[in-house]
Design a protein around this motif. Structure first.
Motif, PDB file in Angstrom:
ATOM      1  N   ASP A   1       0.811  -1.213   0.000  1.00  0.00           N
ATOM      2  CA  ASP A   1       0.000   0.000   0.000  1.00  0.00           C
ATOM      3  C   ASP A   1       0.848   1.268   0.000  1.00  0.00           C
ATOM      4  O   ASP A   1       0.406   2.323  -0.437  1.00  0.00           O
ATOM      5  CB  ASP A   1      -0.928   0.030   1.219  1.00  0.00           C
ATOM      6  CG  ASP A   1      -2.058  -0.978   1.108  1.00  0.00           C
ATOM      7  OD1 ASP A   1      -2.259  -1.542   0.012  1.00  0.00           O
ATOM      8  OD2 ASP A   1      -2.750  -1.185   2.124  1.00  0.00           O
ATOM      9  N   ASP A   2       2.079   1.170   0.496  1.00  0.00           N
ATOM     10  CA  ASP A   2       2.945   2.345   0.580  1.00  0.00           C
ATOM     11  C   ASP A   2       4.113   2.316  -0.409  1.00  0.00           C
ATOM     12  O   ASP A   2       5.038   3.113  -0.303  1.00  0.00           O
ATOM     13  CB  ASP A   2       3.463   2.522   2.001  1.00  0.00           C
ATOM     14  CG  ASP A   2       4.300   1.338   2.480  1.00  0.00           C
ATOM     15  OD1 ASP A   2       4.339   0.291   1.794  1.00  0.00           O
ATOM     16  OD2 ASP A   2       4.921   1.461   3.557  1.00  0.00           O
ATOM     17  N   THR A   3       4.059   1.429  -1.396  1.00  0.00           N
ATOM     18  CA  THR A   3       5.099   1.393  -2.427  1.00  0.00           C
ATOM     19  C   THR A   3       5.024   2.668  -3.259  1.00  0.00           C
ATOM     20  O   THR A   3       3.967   2.983  -3.806  1.00  0.00           O
ATOM     21  CB  THR A   3       4.907   0.172  -3.356  1.00  0.00           C
ATOM     22  OG1 THR A   3       4.982  -1.021  -2.590  1.00  0.00           O
ATOM     23  CG2 THR A   3       5.951   0.141  -4.452  1.00  0.00           C
ATOM     24  N   PRO A   4       6.128   3.417  -3.376  1.00  0.00           N
ATOM     25  CA  PRO A   4       6.102   4.625  -4.213  1.00  0.00           C
ATOM     26  C   PRO A   4       5.953   4.256  -5.682  1.00  0.00           C
ATOM     27  O   PRO A   4       6.702   3.426  -6.193  1.00  0.00           O
ATOM     28  CB  PRO A   4       7.444   5.295  -3.943  1.00  0.00           C
ATOM     29  CG  PRO A   4       8.244   4.339  -3.150  1.00  0.00           C
ATOM     30  CD  PRO A   4       7.391   3.202  -2.742  1.00  0.00           C
ATOM     31  N   LEU A   5       4.989   4.843  -6.340  1.00  0.00           N
ATOM     32  CA  LEU A   5       4.698   4.486  -7.725  1.00  0.00           C
ATOM     33  C   LEU A   5       5.407   5.382  -8.737  1.00  0.00           C
ATOM     34  O   LEU A   5       5.955   4.889  -9.716  1.00  0.00           O
ATOM     35  CB  LEU A   5       3.186   4.528  -7.963  1.00  0.00           C
ATOM     36  CG  LEU A   5       2.361   3.611  -7.062  1.00  0.00           C
ATOM     37  CD1 LEU A   5       0.876   3.897  -7.239  1.00  0.00           C
ATOM     38  CD2 LEU A   5       2.668   2.158  -7.355  1.00  0.00           C
ATOM     39  N   MET A   6       5.399   6.672  -8.508  1.00  0.00           N
ATOM     40  CA  MET A   6       5.997   7.600  -9.469  1.00  0.00           C
ATOM     41  C   MET A   6       7.502   7.747  -9.237  1.00  0.00           C
ATOM     42  O   MET A   6       8.280   7.634 -10.179  1.00  0.00           O
ATOM     43  CB  MET A   6       5.333   8.980  -9.397  1.00  0.00           C
ATOM     44  CG  MET A   6       4.001   9.049 -10.111  1.00  0.00           C
ATOM     45  SD  MET A   6       2.753   8.167  -9.212  1.00  0.00           S
ATOM     46  CE  MET A   6       1.282   8.844  -9.857  1.00  0.00           C
ATOM     47  N   THR A   7       7.889   8.005  -7.997  1.00  0.00           N
ATOM     48  CA  THR A   7       9.308   8.252  -7.724  1.00  0.00           C
ATOM     49  C   THR A   7      10.162   7.018  -7.934  1.00  0.00           C
ATOM     50  O   THR A   7      11.360   7.136  -8.172  1.00  0.00           O
ATOM     51  CB  THR A   7       9.526   8.800  -6.298  1.00  0.00           C
ATOM     52  OG1 THR A   7       8.992   7.881  -5.350  1.00  0.00           O
ATOM     53  CG2 THR A   7       8.878  10.167  -6.135  1.00  0.00           C
ATOM     54  N   SER A   8       9.551   5.838  -7.886  1.00  0.00           N
ATOM     55  CA  SER A   8      10.308   4.606  -8.127  1.00  0.00           C
ATOM     56  C   SER A   8      10.342   4.240  -9.609  1.00  0.00           C
ATOM     57  O   SER A   8      11.036   3.323 -10.010  1.00  0.00           O
ATOM     58  CB  SER A   8       9.703   3.444  -7.335  1.00  0.00           C
ATOM     59  OG  SER A   8       8.419   3.147  -7.848  1.00  0.00           O
TER      60      SER A   8
END
Length: 86
Positions: free
Chosen positions: A29-36
């Protein structure tokens, strides 16, 4: 729509369109989507289109803040806010 169902739908969209073949357990739920780099700018537009059409909400351009759409949790929160406003 229950928060669990909402998160499941958002997570499945991301897995189907941005993480094909990846381990589903790797998307928290807290995986960074854009910055990663999981989702790029075009992917963000497609994600917003999916959200708007799937959950009958509409985001105005000024409402789209990438920090709100950075994680599944943030996306779910933004959608829940829109649903309670309508």
């Amino acid at each position: 729509m229950a928060e669990v169902e909402l998160k499941a739908a958002i997570r499945q969209y991301i897995l189907d369109h941005h993480l094909q073949g990846e381990d589903p357990d790797a998307l928290a739920d807290d995986t960074p989507l854009m910055t990663s780099g999981i989702i790029d700018s075009i992917g963000t537009l497609k994600l917003i289109n999916f959200i708007e059409s799937s959950f009958a909400v509409e985001f105005m351009p000024r409402e789209i803040k990438l920090n709100r759409l950075e994680t599944v949790e943030g996306i779910c929160s933004a959608v829940q806010t829109k649903l309670t406003q309508s």
